[in-house]
Write a protein that holds these residues in place. Structure first.
Motif, PDB file in Angstrom:
ATOM      1  N   HIS A 119      27.512  76.984   3.190  1.00  0.00           N
ATOM      2  CA  HIS A 119      26.313  76.147   3.234  1.00  0.00           C
ATOM      3  C   HIS A 119      25.040  76.924   2.914  1.00  0.00           C
ATOM      4  CE1 HIS A 119      26.315  78.122   7.178  1.00  0.00           C
ATOM      5  NE2 HIS A 119      25.015  77.908   7.197  1.00  0.00           N
ATOM      6  N   TRP A 120      25.086  78.243   3.011  1.00  0.00           N
ATOM      7  CA  TRP A 120      23.901  79.081   2.804  1.00  0.00           C
ATOM      8  C   TRP A 120      23.636  79.392   1.336  1.00  0.00           C
ATOM      9  CZ3 TRP A 120      25.695  83.324   0.276  1.00  0.00           C
ATOM     10  CH2 TRP A 120      27.049  83.641   0.456  1.00  0.00           C
ATOM     11  N   VAL A 121      24.550  79.037   0.447  1.00  0.00           N
ATOM     12  CA  VAL A 121      24.393  79.357  -0.968  1.00  0.00           C
ATOM     13  C   VAL A 121      23.196  78.580  -1.535  1.00  0.00           C
ATOM     14  CG1 VAL A 121      25.472  79.261  -3.239  1.00  0.00           C
ATOM     15  CG2 VAL A 121      26.840  79.844  -1.227  1.00  0.00           C
ATOM     16  N   THR A 122      22.314  79.272  -2.206  1.00  0.00           N
ATOM     17  CA  THR A 122      21.106  78.672  -2.765  1.00  0.00           C
ATOM     18  C   THR A 122      21.265  78.453  -4.267  1.00  0.00           C
ATOM     19  OG1 THR A 122      20.108  80.838  -3.176  1.00  0.00           O
ATOM     20  CG2 THR A 122      19.699  79.819  -1.022  1.00  0.00           C
ATOM     21  N   PRO A 123      20.447  77.587  -4.862  1.00  0.00           N
ATOM     22  CA  PRO A 123      20.518  77.390  -6.322  1.00  0.00           C
ATOM     23  C   PRO A 123      20.243  78.673  -7.100  1.00  0.00           C
ATOM     24  CG  PRO A 123      19.289  75.612  -5.285  1.00  0.00           C
ATOM     25  CD  PRO A 123      19.532  76.638  -4.221  1.00  0.00           C
ATOM     26  N   GLN A 124      19.392  79.542  -6.545  1.00  0.00           N
ATOM     27  CA  GLN A 124      19.088  80.781  -7.244  1.00  0.00           C
ATOM     28  C   GLN A 124      20.310  81.686  -7.347  1.00  0.00           C
ATOM     29  OE1 GLN A 124      17.264  79.504  -4.738  1.00  0.00           O
ATOM     30  NE2 GLN A 124      15.544  78.740  -5.974  1.00  0.00           N
ATOM     31  N   MET A 125      21.149  81.704  -6.336  1.00  0.00           N
ATOM     32  CA  MET A 125      22.354  82.527  -6.366  1.00  0.00           C
ATOM     33  C   MET A 125      23.322  82.085  -7.448  1.00  0.00           C
ATOM     34  SD  MET A 125      23.143  83.026  -2.318  1.00  0.00           S
ATOM     35  CE  MET A 125      21.991  83.837  -1.205  1.00  0.00           C
TER      36      MET A 125
ATOM     37  N   LEU B 283      28.969  71.788  -3.447  1.00  0.00           N
ATOM     38  CA  LEU B 283      28.689  72.517  -2.203  1.00  0.00           C
ATOM     39  C   LEU B 283      27.741  71.743  -1.308  1.00  0.00           C
ATOM     40  CD1 LEU B 283      28.284  76.172  -3.523  1.00  0.00           C
ATOM     41  CD2 LEU B 283      30.158  75.265  -2.153  1.00  0.00           C
ATOM     42  N   LYS B 284      26.772  71.100  -1.906  1.00  0.00           N
ATOM     43  CA  LYS B 284      25.786  70.368  -1.116  1.00  0.00           C
ATOM     44  C   LYS B 284      26.335  69.043  -0.605  1.00  0.00           C
ATOM     45  CE  LYS B 284      20.828  69.428  -1.185  1.00  0.00           C
ATOM     46  NZ  LYS B 284      19.584  69.479  -2.004  1.00  0.00           N
ATOM     47  N   GLY B 285      27.207  68.390  -1.374  1.00  0.00           N
ATOM     48  CA  GLY B 285      27.739  67.090  -0.961  1.00  0.00           C
ATOM     49  C   GLY B 285      28.985  67.168  -0.105  1.00  0.00           C
TER      50      GLY B 285
END
Length: 498
Positions: A253-259, A331-333
């Motif tokens: 859940h911590w993965v960001t779009p920038q990564m 990942l977000k959904g």
């Protein structure tokens, strides 16, 4: 009178155009002169009458079986078994029962009715309920799809009748193949699709575009009825894979779009709306029962993603931009039963749709996205293994968004909260760094002490300390001079006056 015999015995004059029941609508010779509405009513009445006769025959056969079984059990007296108890006994004496039932089903005049009766008895035994009306009750969606399918095949005339006959035969065949593995059932479905398509093209000379449309309707009709038997069956590990994927996505859940190098800016309202719609579509996939409808949800989700990228970059999106964004959306959904839906589409979708067109392309990208998520590691996100492990275990999280980068309409409380969270994250990292350095210093001191001790021991071992005995004290110089009293007096200093 049997409905089939009525069809064979009635000859309709082609000049009679109005419905035989006088409802005012035009009749159809293929429907014995009735209009479509009246024909369905007449057919329904005849069908209900046939079902009632079949059920009465079933009850009579079961009573005879019950009496025969009760008479053979002399130790149990004259006690008769109820219908439900007899069904339980029937499982233990399957061989004898099958032989007896076959004896009753030898008459050719009742072949059709007895075949339907055998299917009803099997359904009753599986549900362990004596009432057949429960099993004849179809869901609202199944009933709606059946009506739409019948209306559709009427436009194909004779090819439509052939399609309907093939579909009914396939469903009846599959009802007797529940014991097959899901892979074997999938092969049966794929062979059926291919045979129907070939039949329409070679025998009925149907144009390719109409064949494709017909196959879509065939798939919808077949899989709506087969859904509860072939979606996530208990004989597979689909459910276990679903839980593993959901757990994996929750841990990421911590993965960001920038990564992920996602070229989407959710600060733009239009882009944020597209992201929400894409997540909604991918989640809605689980509520569909037809493989084509599930693929349509994937396609809509993908198109929203392309629009979001286009708005953000002010240029058409590329495939290199699409896949990372799709991974971020998944990942977000965290769509429910993701693996089960993918396996269901793979097994029972029309193969021509998966191998060609945009539906197949988007579905392939979704499979790649799931495979990437399952194997996601520190290197994939350009992180150190230490940071990746801390993020996965929840010890820390990536830095939050700075308050200066918020849009003007964000309230002050949210900005202050993010600022406080960022400060706490920095303090936590600083504390962890201090603790790590302190442990390193302690280890260095211990190593230095051990090293000095070892060097001293090596020197002592190389040059051992020898302790010699104590020597005699040296005598005074004049100790042996016994005549010291004869010595002249010491010289005295003299001062001369100049």
């Amino acid at each position: 009178m049997n409905l089939k015999s009525e069809r064979r015995g009635i000859h309709v004059d082609q000049s009679e155009l109005l419905c035989k029941r006088g409802c005012g609508y035009y009749g159809n010779p293929a429907w014995q002169g009735f209009c479509s509405k009246c024909w369905r009513e007449e057919y329904h009445k005849a069908r209900q009458k046939q079902i009632q006769e079949d059920w009465e025959l079933a009850e009579r056969l079961q009573r005879e079986e019950e009496e025969a079984y009760a008479s053979s059990q002399s130790t149990q007296g004259a006690q008769s078994l109820t219908f439900s108890k007899f069904e339980e006994k029937k499982t233990n004496e399957k061989t004898r029962k099958v032989t007896t039932v076959k004896k009753f089903f030898t008459a050719s005049s009742r072949a059709g009715a007895k075949k339907a009766l055998a299917g009803k008895l099997k359904e009753i035994q599986e549900a362990k309920a004596p009432s057949p009306s429960i099993h004849r009750q179809a869901s609202i969606e199944t009933d709606r799809v059946s009506k739409e399918f019948i209306e559709f095949i009427r436009t194909y005339q004779k090819p439509g009748q052939d399609i309907y006959k093939q579909c009914k035969l396939f469903l009846d065949t599959m009802s007797h193949k529940r014991d097959l593995s899901i892979e074997e059932q999938s092969e049966c479905a794929q062979d059926f699709y291919q045979n129907v398509a070939d039949r329409l093209q070679t025998r009925w000379k149907v144009p390719p575009e109409k064949v494709e449309k017909a196959m879509d309707e065939v798939e919808k009709y077949i899989m709506t009825r087969q859904y509860k038997y072939v979606f996530c069956p208990e004989t597979t590990d689909d459910e276990k894979k679903d839980l593993a994927v959901q757990k994996r996505i929750r841990a990421l859940h911590w993965v960001t779009p920038q990564m992920l190098c996602v070229p989407v800016s959710e600060e733009i309202p239009e882009v944020s709306d597209m992201v929400v719609k894409a997540i909604t579509d991918i989640i809605e996939m689980d509520s569909k029962r037809v493989p084509r409808d599930k693929l349509a949800c994937i396609t809509k989700c993908s198109k929203h993603i392309f629009n979001a990228i286009k708005i953000t970059k002010n240029e058409p999106a590329s495939a290199d931009d699409f896949l990372p964004t799709l991974i971020y959306i998944v990942l977000k959904g965290n769509p429910p039963r993701l693996q089960s839906n993918i396996q269901y589409i793979t097994r029972f979708c029309n193969p021509s749709r998966l191998m060609t067109g945009e539906d197949g392309y988007y579905f392939t990208n979704l499979c790649c996205a799931v495979a990437f998520i399952e194997k996601l590691d520190a290197q994939s996100l350009n992180l150190s293994q230490e940071d990746f492990d801390r993020f996965m275990t929840g010890q820390t999280s990536p830095k939050k968004q700075e308050s200066d980068s918020f849009s003007p309409d964000v309230c002050l409380g949210v900005k202050q909260m993010c600022k406080s969270l960022d400060l706490l994250s920095q303090l936590n990292e600083r504390q962890e760094r201090i603790v790590s350095e302190a442990k390193k210093l302690e280890k260095d001191l211990i190593d230095w002490t051990d090293g000095i001790t070892k060097e001293v021991e090596d020197i002592v071992e190389k040059y051992p300390l020898e302790i010699k005995p104590k020597s005699q004290a040296l005598a005074a110089i004049d100790s042996e001079n016994v005549e010291n009293d004869k010595l002249p007096p010491p010289l005295q200093p003299q001062v001369y006056a100049g």
